[in-house]
Design an enzyme around this catalytic site. Sequence first.
Site, PDB file in Angstrom:
ATOM      1  CB  CYS A   1     -49.127 -31.036 -44.113  1.00 15.86           C
ATOM      2  SG  CYS A   1     -50.582 -30.766 -45.183  1.00 15.86           S
ATOM      3  N   GLY A   2     -48.317 -32.681 -45.704  1.00 17.40           N
ATOM      4  CA  GLY A   2     -47.526 -34.343 -45.853  1.00 17.40           C
ATOM      5  C   GLY A   2     -48.366 -33.427 -48.076  1.00 17.40           C
ATOM      6  CB  THR A   3     -51.124 -33.734 -49.889  1.00 18.26           C
ATOM      7  OG1 THR A   3     -52.039 -32.625 -48.392  1.00 18.26           O
ATOM      8  CG2 THR A   3     -50.960 -34.602 -49.214  1.00 18.26           C
TER       9      THR A   3
ATOM     10  CG  ASP B   1     -48.190 -32.952 -40.684  1.00 17.85           C
ATOM     11  OD1 ASP B   1     -47.629 -32.710 -41.358  1.00 17.85           O
ATOM     12  OD2 ASP B   1     -49.868 -33.031 -40.994  1.00 17.85           O
TER      13      ASP B   1
ATOM     14  CG  HIS C   1     -55.071  -8.867 -58.642  1.00 17.55           C
ATOM     15  ND1 HIS C   1     -55.980  -9.754 -59.937  1.00 17.55           N
ATOM     16  CD2 HIS C   1     -53.881  -8.247 -59.403  1.00 17.55           C
ATOM     17  CE1 HIS C   1     -54.866  -9.500 -61.161  1.00 17.55           C
ATOM     18  NE2 HIS C   1     -53.891  -8.918 -61.097  1.00 17.55           N
TER      19      HIS C   1
ATOM     20  CG  HIS D   1     -52.657 -12.565 -59.920  1.00 16.20           C
ATOM     21  ND1 HIS D   1     -53.543 -12.800 -61.340  1.00 16.20           N
ATOM     22  CD2 HIS D   1     -51.818 -11.414 -60.738  1.00 16.20           C
ATOM     23  CE1 HIS D   1     -53.307 -12.691 -62.317  1.00 16.20           C
ATOM     24  NE2 HIS D   1     -52.129 -12.200 -61.545  1.00 16.20           N
TER      25      HIS D   1
HETATM   26  C1  RB5 Z   1     -50.434 -36.681 -42.007  1.00 17.02           C
HETATM   27  O1  RB5 Z   1     -50.181 -38.270 -42.761  1.00 17.02           O
HETATM   28  C2  RB5 Z   1     -51.332 -36.379 -43.526  1.00 17.02           C
HETATM   29  O2  RB5 Z   1     -52.367 -36.607 -43.657  1.00 17.02           O
HETATM   30  C3  RB5 Z   1     -51.107 -35.066 -43.181  1.00 17.02           C
HETATM   31  O3  RB5 Z   1     -49.737 -34.537 -43.386  1.00 17.02           O
HETATM   32  C4  RB5 Z   1     -51.980 -34.032 -44.641  1.00 17.02           C
HETATM   33  O4  RB5 Z   1     -51.097 -34.492 -45.647  1.00 17.02           O
HETATM   34  C5  RB5 Z   1     -52.778 -33.742 -44.550  1.00 17.02           C
HETATM   35  O5  RB5 Z   1     -53.308 -32.989 -45.570  1.00 17.02           O
END
Ligand code: RB5
Length: 149
Positions: A65-67, A8, A133, A98
């Site tokens: 993505c961000g996280t 994203d 596994h 695994h």
């Molecule tokens: C976008 O701002 C953020 O929420 C997305 O990239 C992600 O981290 C969601 O899990």
Amino acid sequence: MKVAIGSDHGGFRLKGEIIDHLRKKGIEFSDFGTFSEDSCDYPDIAIQVAEKVAGKEFDLGILICGTGIGIGIAANKVPGIRAALCSDTFSAHACREHNDANILTIGQRVVGTGLALDIVDTFLNSKFEGERHKKRIDKITEIEKKYSK
Ligand code: RB5
């Protein structure tokens, strides 16, 4: 090896850096977007990469993505997908060896570029060990079947 990659907007910069890295290494890949830093919804990208990997058109996937969390949660809703969030290289090889993970997810806001590229290399170069596994993966598949319509 064919790799499907997507992100994203929160992972857009790192996706570009990973793509440059894959190109330098001569690894075949397709980019499923997003193609700018404009805000978008990570499930829309996750499903595209996940369906390609689940359908065996690609060997492995990489989602950012961000996280790394939201895009991985979404990808894991596609039957046959085992997406693993990695912020360290130990997890990056263990999830292949695994868990037979077939999609790596990374958080651009969590790890630096150098570590992210090491995580990618480790994930792509590791193999499922099978044996004990395998029965655990089969049990995951059974859970998936139980809740699939
Ligand atoms: C976008 O701002 C953020 O929420 C997305 O990239 C992600 O981290 C969601 O899990």
